[in-house]
Design an enzyme around this catalytic site. Structure first.
Site, PDB file in Angstrom:
ATOM      1  N   ASN A  11       0.872  -1.180   0.000  1.00 18.16           N
ATOM      2  CA  ASN A  11       0.000   0.000   0.000  1.00 18.16           C
ATOM      3  C   ASN A  11       0.906   1.226   0.000  1.00 18.16           C
ATOM      4  O   ASN A  11       1.498   1.557   1.025  1.00 18.16           O
ATOM      5  CB  ASN A  11      -0.885  -0.047   1.265  1.00 18.16           C
ATOM      6  CG  ASN A  11      -1.711   1.207   1.449  1.00 18.16           C
ATOM      7  OD1 ASN A  11      -1.815   2.033   0.545  1.00 18.16           O
ATOM      8  ND2 ASN A  11      -2.307   1.347   2.630  1.00 18.16           N
ATOM      9  N   LYS A  13       0.064   4.217  -0.219  1.00 17.33           N
ATOM     10  CA  LYS A  13      -0.600   5.390   0.377  1.00 17.33           C
ATOM     11  C   LYS A  13      -0.402   6.605  -0.548  1.00 17.33           C
ATOM     12  O   LYS A  13      -0.334   6.436  -1.764  1.00 17.33           O
ATOM     13  CB  LYS A  13      -0.096   5.629   1.801  1.00 17.33           C
ATOM     14  CG  LYS A  13      -0.206   4.357   2.647  1.00 17.33           C
ATOM     15  CD  LYS A  13      -0.026   4.582   4.119  1.00 17.33           C
ATOM     16  CE  LYS A  13      -0.160   3.250   4.848  1.00 17.33           C
ATOM     17  NZ  LYS A  13      -0.120   3.402   6.314  1.00 17.33           N
ATOM     18  N   HIS A  97      -9.564   1.186   5.074  1.00 21.14           N
ATOM     19  CA  HIS A  97      -8.294   1.398   5.780  1.00 21.14           C
ATOM     20  C   HIS A  97      -8.539   2.362   6.943  1.00 21.14           C
ATOM     21  O   HIS A  97      -9.343   3.297   6.823  1.00 21.14           O
ATOM     22  CB  HIS A  97      -7.243   1.961   4.824  1.00 21.14           C
ATOM     23  CG  HIS A  97      -5.871   1.956   5.408  1.00 21.14           C
ATOM     24  ND1 HIS A  97      -5.475   2.883   6.344  1.00 21.14           N
ATOM     25  CD2 HIS A  97      -4.826   1.124   5.232  1.00 21.14           C
ATOM     26  CE1 HIS A  97      -4.230   2.628   6.709  1.00 21.14           C
ATOM     27  NE2 HIS A  97      -3.812   1.555   6.051  1.00 21.14           N
ATOM     28  N   GLU A  99      -6.928   4.781   7.997  1.00 21.08           N
ATOM     29  CA  GLU A  99      -6.690   6.188   7.664  1.00 21.08           C
ATOM     30  C   GLU A  99      -7.918   6.802   6.990  1.00 21.08           C
ATOM     31  O   GLU A  99      -8.178   7.993   7.133  1.00 21.08           O
ATOM     32  CB  GLU A  99      -5.423   6.307   6.802  1.00 21.08           C
ATOM     33  CG  GLU A  99      -4.173   6.061   7.643  1.00 21.08           C
ATOM     34  CD  GLU A  99      -2.973   5.543   6.887  1.00 21.08           C
ATOM     35  OE1 GLU A  99      -2.949   5.596   5.644  1.00 21.08           O
ATOM     36  OE2 GLU A  99      -2.032   5.060   7.560  1.00 21.08           O
ATOM     37  N   GLU A 167      -5.402  -4.855  10.765  1.00 22.75           N
ATOM     38  CA  GLU A 167      -4.382  -3.834  10.978  1.00 22.75           C
ATOM     39  C   GLU A 167      -4.666  -3.081  12.276  1.00 22.75           C
ATOM     40  O   GLU A 167      -5.467  -2.131  12.284  1.00 22.75           O
ATOM     41  CB  GLU A 167      -4.398  -2.828   9.820  1.00 22.75           C
ATOM     42  CG  GLU A 167      -4.079  -3.437   8.476  1.00 22.75           C
ATOM     43  CD  GLU A 167      -3.529  -2.381   7.526  1.00 22.75           C
ATOM     44  OE1 GLU A 167      -2.410  -2.575   7.043  1.00 22.75           O
ATOM     45  OE2 GLU A 167      -4.190  -1.369   7.303  1.00 22.75           O
ATOM     46  N   GLY A 173       2.581   2.211  10.913  1.00 21.97           N
ATOM     47  CA  GLY A 173       3.582   3.271  10.781  1.00 21.97           C
ATOM     48  C   GLY A 173       4.324   3.594  12.071  1.00 21.97           C
ATOM     49  O   GLY A 173       4.991   4.619  12.156  1.00 21.97           O
ATOM     50  N   SER A 212       3.326  -2.105  10.415  1.00 20.79           N
ATOM     51  CA  SER A 212       4.772  -2.195  10.672  1.00 20.79           C
ATOM     52  C   SER A 212       5.398  -3.534  10.276  1.00 20.79           C
ATOM     53  O   SER A 212       6.349  -3.993  10.917  1.00 20.79           O
ATOM     54  CB  SER A 212       5.072  -1.864  12.142  1.00 20.79           C
ATOM     55  OG  SER A 212       4.730  -0.520  12.421  1.00 20.79           O
TER      56      SER A 212
HETATM   57  P1  PGA Z   1       2.840   0.340   7.656  1.00 17.57           P
HETATM   58  O1  PGA Z   1       1.360   0.559   7.055  1.00 17.57           O
HETATM   59  O2  PGA Z   1       3.343  -0.967   7.076  1.00 17.57           O
HETATM   60  O3  PGA Z   1       3.618   1.528   7.172  1.00 17.57           O
HETATM   61  O4  PGA Z   1       2.707   0.259   9.128  1.00 17.57           O
HETATM   62  C1  PGA Z   1       0.475  -0.522   6.892  1.00 17.57           C
HETATM   63  C2  PGA Z   1      -0.823  -0.039   6.347  1.00 17.57           C
HETATM   64  O5  PGA Z   1      -1.304   1.038   6.784  1.00 17.57           O
HETATM   65  O6  PGA Z   1      -1.436  -0.670   5.457  1.00 17.57           O
END
Ligand code: PGA
Length: 250
Positions: A11, A13, A97, A99, A167, A173, A212
């Site tokens: 992803n 983003k 997601h 976010e 997640e 992150g 992560s």
């Molecule tokens: P990350 O993000 O691997 O940077 O923690 C995962 C995600 O939000 O899909």
């Protein structure tokens, strides 16, 4: 899909200009030469979907979107529909997601409507769920996640290809991850919810872990019971790291 075949999804983003396409090209070129078994997907920002798709034509890497609107067209400035993502070359789409749930106030019902639209245009949805750290601290992680699964997955998924991504919000992150025991507990609860809801079909859907994932922890996470793959954010931006995670899957 065989359960032993892992699904590794990158992803990107809101990252990536034209030069980033070279990372996708490198991932694909290496996978073509290595005969890796895993299913590999890259979800670039909408502006790059078509160019990444063209760059990887005939290759090993599938291309997905990161979100879609529930409607197929109309006066929704700034949005892209499932039909548009499919037209640009996407065959999958990440939905729900955290976010999006946080920054755009998306509810389970909103996510469910988006899943319906994705299915209508032939996109395979990857539906994200995950608890906040306060939920985990108060012992409510499984309860919160199974409620999200119940509310975000429409009945029309029955018999369709889809994936669920677990997640934990506090792991995205941050460099922090749950223990493999904690991941296994939530994945088992999601699996049970899928089987209760969709019968045997609920066994086929891969349950990805995200938050992560990096080259150092991927092998242990991917060996955890009922982890069918990984949804990778930051570490998917560099071909070298993303390939290391893909290699950890076999
Ligand atoms: P990350 O993000 O691997 O940077 O923690 C995962 C995600 O939000 O899909």
């Amino acid at each position: 899909m065989k359960q032993s075949v892992k699904m590794i999804v990158g992803n990107w983003k809101m990252n990536g200009l034209a030069a980033q396409i070279d990372e996708a090209r490198e991932v694909d070129a290496v996978l073509r030469s290595e005969q890796a078994e895993s299913r590999v997907v890259i979800c670039p920002p909408a502006t790059l979907i078509h160019r990444v798709k063209m760059a990887l034509e005939g290759g090993r890497v599938e291309v997905g979107g990161q979100d879609c609107h529930a409607e197929s067209c109309g006066a929704f400035t700034g949005s892209a529909s499932a039909e548009m993502l499919a037209d640009a070359g996407a065959t999958l789409v990440i939905l729900g997601h955290s976010e999006r749930r946080d920054a755009f106030r998306e509810s389970d019902a909103d996510v469910s409507a988006k899943v319906e639209s994705a299915l209508a245009y032939g996109l395979e949805p990857i539906i994200c769920v995950g608890e906040r750290s306060a939920d985990r601290d108060t012992g409510r992680a499984v309860e919160v996640v199974t409620a999200q699964v119940a509310g975000s997955l429409p009945a029309s998924l029955e018999g369709k290809a889809f994936a669920v991504a677990y997640e934990p919000i506090w792991a995205i992150g941050t460099g922090r991850t749950p223990t493999t025991g904690e991941i296994a507990e939530v994945h088992a609860a999601i699996r049970q919810a899928l089987v209760d809801r969709f019968g045997e079909g609920g066994r086929a859907a891969p349950i990805l872990y995200g938050g992560s994932v990096n080259p150092g922890n991927a092998a242990a996470i991917l060996r955890t019971p009922d982890v069918g793959g990984a949804l990778v954010g930051g570490a998917s931006l560099k071909a070298h790291d993303f390939l290391a995670i893909i290699r950890a899957a076999h």
